[in-house]
Design an enzyme around this catalytic site. Sequence first.
Site, PDB file in Angstrom:
ATOM      1  N   LYS A 213      48.055  31.686  86.474  1.00  0.00           N
ATOM      2  CA  LYS A 213      48.450  29.983  86.460  1.00  0.00           C
ATOM      3  C   LYS A 213      49.830  30.154  87.356  1.00  0.00           C
ATOM      4  CE  LYS A 213      49.464  28.211  81.901  1.00  0.00           C
ATOM      5  NZ  LYS A 213      49.646  28.196  80.803  1.00  0.00           N
ATOM      6  N   GLU A 219      49.700  42.054  86.837  1.00  0.00           N
ATOM      7  CA  GLU A 219      48.179  42.947  86.770  1.00  0.00           C
ATOM      8  C   GLU A 219      47.171  42.369  88.147  1.00  0.00           C
ATOM      9  OE1 GLU A 219      49.146  43.895  82.273  1.00  0.00           O
ATOM     10  OE2 GLU A 219      49.398  42.116  83.460  1.00  0.00           O
ATOM     11  N   GLY A 270      46.337  30.534  78.789  1.00  0.00           N
ATOM     12  CA  GLY A 270      45.176  31.096  79.061  1.00  0.00           C
ATOM     13  C   GLY A 270      43.817  31.163  78.073  1.00  0.00           C
ATOM     14  N   ARG A 271      44.278  31.097  76.916  1.00  0.00           N
ATOM     15  CA  ARG A 271      43.113  31.806  75.739  1.00  0.00           C
ATOM     16  C   ARG A 271      41.991  30.983  75.848  1.00  0.00           C
ATOM     17  NH1 ARG A 271      48.076  32.229  73.921  1.00  0.00           N
ATOM     18  NH2 ARG A 271      49.266  31.347  71.952  1.00  0.00           N
ATOM     19  N   GLU A 357      46.004  36.542  69.249  1.00  0.00           N
ATOM     20  CA  GLU A 357      47.519  35.964  70.040  1.00  0.00           C
ATOM     21  C   GLU A 357      48.066  35.019  69.261  1.00  0.00           C
ATOM     22  OE1 GLU A 357      47.450  36.850  74.331  1.00  0.00           O
ATOM     23  OE2 GLU A 357      47.266  35.032  74.963  1.00  0.00           O
ATOM     24  N   HIS A 388      24.953  49.800  63.134  1.00  0.00           N
ATOM     25  CA  HIS A 388      24.644  51.438  62.839  1.00  0.00           C
ATOM     26  C   HIS A 388      26.448  51.865  63.445  1.00  0.00           C
ATOM     27  CE1 HIS A 388      20.135  51.211  62.688  1.00  0.00           C
ATOM     28  NE2 HIS A 388      20.393  50.024  63.345  1.00  0.00           N
ATOM     29  N   LYS A 503      55.624  43.764  79.058  1.00  0.00           N
ATOM     30  CA  LYS A 503      55.639  43.339  80.315  1.00  0.00           C
ATOM     31  C   LYS A 503      56.886  43.786  81.271  1.00  0.00           C
ATOM     32  CE  LYS A 503      52.350  39.971  80.780  1.00  0.00           C
ATOM     33  NZ  LYS A 503      51.524  38.882  80.590  1.00  0.00           N
TER      34      LYS A 503
END
Length: 527
Positions: A213, A219, A270-271, A357, A388, A503
């Site tokens: 954005k 990253e 973002g999420r 978040e 399992h 960051k």
Amino acid sequence: MATWSNADTLSSWKKLQSLKGMVSVKDELSSANAVKRIKEYSVPMAEGLTYNYAAKQVNEQILKTLQELSDESQLLEKFEALYNGEVVNTGEKRMVLHQLTRGQLGKDVMADGVNKREFYIKEQKRIAEFADKVHSGKIVNEKGEKFTSVCQIGIGGSDLGPRAMYLALENWAKKNNTFKMEAHFISNVDPDDASAVLASIDLAHTIFILVSKSGTTLETLTNESFVKDGLKKAGLEVSKHMIAVTSETSPLAHNPDYMEAFYMDDYIGGRYSSCSGVGGAVLSLAFGPKVFADFLDGAAAEDKTALNKDITKNPALLDALIGVYERNVQDYPSTAILPYSQALSRFPAHLQQLDMESNGKSVNRDGKAINYVTGPVIFGEPGTNGQHSFYQLLHQGTSIVPLQFIAFSENQTGKDVVIEDSTSQKKLCANVVAQIVAFACGKTDADPNKSFAGNRPSSLIYGKALTPKTLGALLAHFENKVMFQGFVWNINSFDQEGVQLGKKLAKAVLSNQMEASLAEYASLLIK
């Protein structure tokens, strides 16, 4: 106008605290009234889904008090304020408009000099037109050849949601002849991630989607450079292989390095961005614009169910309030998301970010410390794999973990096999049913190692099959659940300052501007 108050100032909150340990699901589901309870403790969702909470530790008195909490907290009024464009994200002083990407719940929202619903529709249309041109061969690589795959470069919300949605629909699209292009994802700044993906794809026939954005995510830009380097070494023209999803004010916009740029804005976190161009570009290229449109329609339909003030007719609100009861009254610190669908293999990972978040906060909307716990730890894996793995702790551990099962009566591929008089899908569904009852009712045995205390609460979201529309509804359910819980706790569910500190310190390490502890740890890894 809604009043924002800490939960512990409300009379209904205080009343709720007195109802701890009031219900044993072991007793409820072992009683003669179990069938009646299972039928009645059920709420229709959109697109044929159902939310069943019969195995939750609630009764009519608790539900009545949760309704009082909802009313006193003005949860529906706060939702209305959000979708009508009030500044609900107090930390960043922004509106919160992710529901608007998929439908109009209230009045027109104007910002940045435009009608935001019209803006989102315009971007969806632009993405659809671009995808259609790629699929038809009107947009091709530098050799005039059609693109056959797409690769998204992003991290956090620019990766987890879109990746989970792609995997959820991949088999469905192949079965229904809407599969257009294979999708890949690069997220981790670890160079092994990008290297592995680039080695596995046909670079000459791949479109890369750079998602950021701000256009400054370290990253993502690092991985973009990695990809550009790979394209150049393969003798390919970078600008013929890359598009961007970004804001109109970012350095990625109107940039000749990209074939095209599609836009989002600061009002989409973002999420919460899977229904924006962040999810739209990759899903439209992979499956076609119609599939993405259906996904949005399912989400919009589920949003409408979140408008009902009656909590027993509002699945997301009810799920949220029961979660508050479990977290703040029953003192359960975590919740497990257990989809009995391999297609939803990465859905729990997306919900980890969405929930933790958003609601991993210890100050209220005004920045003042709060005196009660907020968001739970979220984890999960698809069944039956999880059975399992960590189910041992869920069944017999010292901590009780509330469970959210998701299941479908049909698989996506239509392929199955009969073994010992039943199909694999029936065996899968049988496991869901068995686990719900086993967690609730437990088992007494003379050998303590084989005894199960039971009384482990769970809910079940179920439907016929996982389709684009049901996936959209499922996503919206959890987005709205998280939103309602944030409203109850009076926290800001729409910023993520906890992500930023690491960051900043990473940049300090890279620029060699370190304090003693950073420098010492850096010396262990960076030579």
